[in-house]
Design a protein around this motif. Structure first.
Motif, mmCIF file in Angstrom:
data_model
loop_
_atom_site.group_PDB
_atom_site.id
_atom_site.type_symbol
_atom_site.label_atom_id
_atom_site.label_comp_id
_atom_site.label_asym_id
_atom_site.label_seq_id
_atom_site.Cartn_x
_atom_site.Cartn_y
_atom_site.Cartn_z
ATOM 1 N N LEU A 83 -16.003 22.892 -77.627
ATOM 2 C CA LEU A 83 -17.132 22.472 -76.806
ATOM 3 C C LEU A 83 -16.783 21.247 -75.981
ATOM 4 O O LEU A 83 -17.157 21.146 -74.801
ATOM 5 N N VAL A 84 -16.056 20.311 -76.579
ATOM 6 C CA VAL A 84 -15.640 19.107 -75.850
ATOM 7 C C VAL A 84 -14.750 19.477 -74.675
ATOM 8 O O VAL A 84 -14.909 18.963 -73.559
ATOM 9 N N VAL A 85 -13.811 20.391 -74.897
ATOM 10 C CA VAL A 85 -12.915 20.826 -73.825
ATOM 11 C C VAL A 85 -13.703 21.481 -72.696
ATOM 12 O O VAL A 85 -13.468 21.217 -71.505
ATOM 13 N N VAL A 86 -14.666 22.336 -73.057
ATOM 14 C CA VAL A 86 -15.470 23.031 -72.053
ATOM 15 C C VAL A 86 -16.281 22.030 -71.229
ATOM 16 O O VAL A 86 -16.329 22.105 -69.991
ATOM 17 N N VAL A 87 -16.926 21.069 -71.897
ATOM 18 C CA VAL A 87 -17.751 20.088 -71.189
ATOM 19 C C VAL A 87 -16.893 19.199 -70.298
ATOM 20 O O VAL A 87 -17.232 18.947 -69.132
ATOM 21 N N PHE A 88 -15.762 18.714 -70.812
ATOM 22 C CA PHE A 88 -14.873 17.875 -70.010
ATOM 23 C C PHE A 88 -14.379 18.623 -68.766
ATOM 24 O O PHE A 88 -14.363 18.073 -67.660
ATOM 25 N N THR A 89 -13.994 19.887 -68.952
ATOM 26 C CA THR A 89 -13.485 20.670 -67.823
ATOM 27 C C THR A 89 -14.572 20.894 -66.772
ATOM 28 O O THR A 89 -14.296 20.871 -65.566
ATOM 29 N N SER A 90 -15.809 21.097 -67.225
ATOM 30 C CA SER A 90 -16.901 21.345 -66.279
ATOM 31 C C SER A 90 -17.228 20.115 -65.437
ATOM 32 O O SER A 90 -17.840 20.241 -64.370
ATOM 33 N N MET A 149 -16.531 26.938 -66.698
ATOM 34 C CA MET A 149 -16.909 26.169 -67.892
ATOM 35 C C MET A 149 -18.352 25.683 -67.808
ATOM 36 O O MET A 149 -19.071 25.667 -68.815
ATOM 37 N N ALA A 150 -18.783 25.297 -66.610
ATOM 38 C CA ALA A 150 -20.182 24.891 -66.444
ATOM 39 C C ALA A 150 -21.118 26.063 -66.722
ATOM 40 O O ALA A 150 -22.176 25.902 -67.341
ATOM 41 N N ALA A 151 -20.731 27.253 -66.273
ATOM 42 C CA ALA A 151 -21.541 28.443 -66.538
ATOM 43 C C ALA A 151 -21.607 28.734 -68.028
ATOM 44 O O ALA A 151 -22.658 29.149 -68.552
ATOM 45 N N VAL A 152 -20.512 28.509 -68.747
ATOM 46 C CA VAL A 152 -20.500 28.702 -70.200
ATOM 47 C C VAL A 152 -21.486 27.761 -70.881
ATOM 48 O O VAL A 152 -22.267 28.168 -71.746
ATOM 49 N N VAL A 153 -21.459 26.489 -70.492
ATOM 50 C CA VAL A 153 -22.361 25.514 -71.111
ATOM 51 C C VAL A 153 -23.823 25.845 -70.797
ATOM 52 O O VAL A 153 -24.693 25.791 -71.669
ATOM 53 N N LEU A 154 -24.106 26.197 -69.558
ATOM 54 C CA LEU A 154 -25.473 26.544 -69.177
ATOM 55 C C LEU A 154 -25.976 27.743 -69.969
ATOM 56 O O LEU A 154 -27.137 27.780 -70.401
ATOM 57 N N THR A 155 -25.121 28.720 -70.185
ATOM 58 C CA THR A 155 -25.514 29.907 -70.943
ATOM 59 C C THR A 155 -25.759 29.577 -72.413
ATOM 60 O O THR A 155 -26.650 30.152 -73.050
ATOM 61 N N ALA A 156 -24.979 28.654 -72.953
ATOM 62 C CA ALA A 156 -25.083 28.329 -74.376
ATOM 63 C C ALA A 156 -26.163 27.301 -74.681
ATOM 64 O O ALA A 156 -26.534 27.128 -75.854
ATOM 65 N N LEU A 157 -26.683 26.600 -73.669
ATOM 66 C CA LEU A 157 -27.622 25.508 -73.920
ATOM 67 C C LEU A 157 -28.862 25.917 -74.729
ATOM 68 O O LEU A 157 -29.269 25.189 -75.642
ATOM 69 N N PRO A 158 -29.524 27.052 -74.447
ATOM 70 C CA PRO A 158 -30.724 27.405 -75.225
ATOM 71 C C PRO A 158 -30.456 27.568 -76.718
ATOM 72 O O PRO A 158 -31.240 27.091 -77.552
ATOM 73 N N THR A 159 -29.354 28.241 -77.080
ATOM 74 C CA THR A 159 -29.067 28.422 -78.502
ATOM 75 C C THR A 159 -28.660 27.103 -79.159
ATOM 76 O O THR A 159 -29.024 26.846 -80.312
ATOM 77 N N ILE A 160 -27.915 26.270 -78.428
ATOM 78 C CA ILE A 160 -27.571 24.956 -78.977
ATOM 79 C C ILE A 160 -28.828 24.131 -79.200
ATOM 80 O O ILE A 160 -28.999 23.489 -80.250
ATOM 81 N N ALA A 161 -29.735 24.164 -78.229
ATOM 82 C CA ALA A 161 -30.963 23.377 -78.326
ATOM 83 C C ALA A 161 -31.828 23.832 -79.496
ATOM 84 O O ALA A 161 -32.375 23.005 -80.242
ATOM 85 N N ILE A 162 -31.947 25.135 -79.691
ATOM 86 C CA ILE A 162 -32.836 25.617 -80.746
ATOM 87 C C ILE A 162 -32.279 25.283 -82.130
ATOM 88 O O ILE A 162 -33.035 24.992 -83.063
ATOM 89 N N TYR A 163 -30.956 25.260 -82.270
ATOM 90 C CA TYR A 163 -30.384 24.887 -83.564
ATOM 91 C C TYR A 163 -30.445 23.380 -83.791
ATOM 92 O O TYR A 163 -30.652 22.931 -84.920
ATOM 93 N N VAL A 164 -30.284 22.604 -82.736
ATOM 94 C CA VAL A 164 -30.387 21.154 -82.890
ATOM 95 C C VAL A 164 -31.818 20.749 -83.247
ATOM 96 O O VAL A 164 -32.050 19.897 -84.121
ATOM 97 N N LEU A 165 -32.793 21.371 -82.587
ATOM 98 C CA LEU A 165 -34.189 20.995 -82.790
ATOM 99 C C LEU A 165 -34.787 21.607 -84.053
ATOM 100 O O LEU A 165 -35.673 21.012 -84.674
#
Length: 294
Positions: free
Chosen positions: A36-43, A262-278
């Motif tokens: 995830l860090v690599v993906v965010v840094f690259t984006s 990589m930005a598209a990957v993060v945008l696609t994954a954001l809802p599932t990441i958010a629901i697990y964090v919250l």
């Protein structure tokens, strides 16, 4: 050796064990977070910085240009409108699919535990069998069925597929949870003259929030991340965001823009990441609540 020295020695060993456990946990967390860090840094980098730097190098001049392009301007085949329209498709898909599969699973679980009828065990066994059916086996029969009812290559057809495939899972969750509830609750409601739905909605459902959270998170994650059903039963402008993400990554016009991918990957994954964090802690509580007598 005095009593105080023994206490100090034991305390030191205890602290060393805690330090060791925390170090192991931090190492495991770092391993899982590294992609995830690599993906965010690259984006956040531009193309020149990606070419000349390393995967783990920090962005020298962070920019959200790739994110903006992935959202509204990235090319998917011949159409360059980004993920936003397909993101909306996934939202249109997720709400009814999660709601219907969770509601039907809750009613099934209640009927199979506290409102037994002849053949209920056979029905539960058949539903449980549906949990273990691989996705690939049902693709052709499901496609023929959708075509027969006029729902092929449509969003309602994809919603129906996810509802049907999700019912065995949600039924299993609610059945295991309802088994742990005292049967006296249902008996008291029957004595007061409550019927099936009155008992379910007024007595059982209000105390089933932990299991509802589990079912919703499970279904949300599975449906949002699904690629196989989306690419099989929809096409064109009807596809969900995961299929659009695959098309963005596989569409090349000139220079390959890894930061946009990589930005598209993060945008696609954001809802599932958010629901697990919250709601992650409620997910674990719900799983434990239904694990006593299941």
């Amino acid at each position: 050796m005095t009593h105080d020295s023994i206490v100090l020695e034991r305390g030191g060993r205890y602290h060393l064990r805690r330090v060791f456990i925390y170090c192991c946990l931090m190492f495991i967390a770092a391993v899982y977070l590294l992609p995830l860090v690599v993906v965010v840094f690259t984006s956040l980098k531009n193309i020149d910085e990606i070419r000349n730097g390393s995967l783990l190098s920090l962005p020298k001049a962070p920019t959200l240009g790739a994110w903006q392009e992935a959202w509204s301007a990235a090319c998917i085949g011949l159409q360059c409108s980004g993920l936003k329209g397909f993101f909306l498709n996934s939202m249109i898909l997720i709400v009814p699919a999660v709601g219907l599969s969770t509601a039907i699973g809750a009613i099934n679980g209640f009927a199979l535990t506290h409102w037994r009828f002849r053949g209920s065990n056979v029905i539960f066994a058949l539903l449980l069998f549906g949990v273990f059916i691989p996705f690939q086996i049902i693709l052709i029969p499901m496609a023929r069925s959708l075509g027969a009812v006029g729902l092929a290559n449509t969003m309602p057809g994809l919603i129906l597929v996810h509802v049907v495939y999700g019912i065995p899972f949600t039924t299993l969750f609610f059945r295991n949870y309802f088994v742990s509830l005292p049967s006296e609750l249902v008996k008291a409601a029957k004595v007061d003259g409550a019927g099936f739905y009155q008992t379910f909605f007024r007595v059982i459902l209000p105390i089933s929030i932990p299991c509802i959270v589990v079912a919703v998170i499970w279904q949300f994650t599975n449906i949002w991340n699904d690629f196989l059903f989306g690419t099989t039963f929809t096409s064109g402008d009807n596809v969900p965001v995961t299929v659009a993400l695959n098309n963005i990554v596989n569409t090349t016009t000139g220079v390959k823009r890894y930061n946009v991918d990589m930005a598209a990957v993060v945008l696609t994954a954001l809802p599932t990441i958010a629901i697990y964090v919250l709601a992650g802690k409620y997910f674990l509580r719900g799983l434990m609540a239904g694990s006593v007598k299941g």
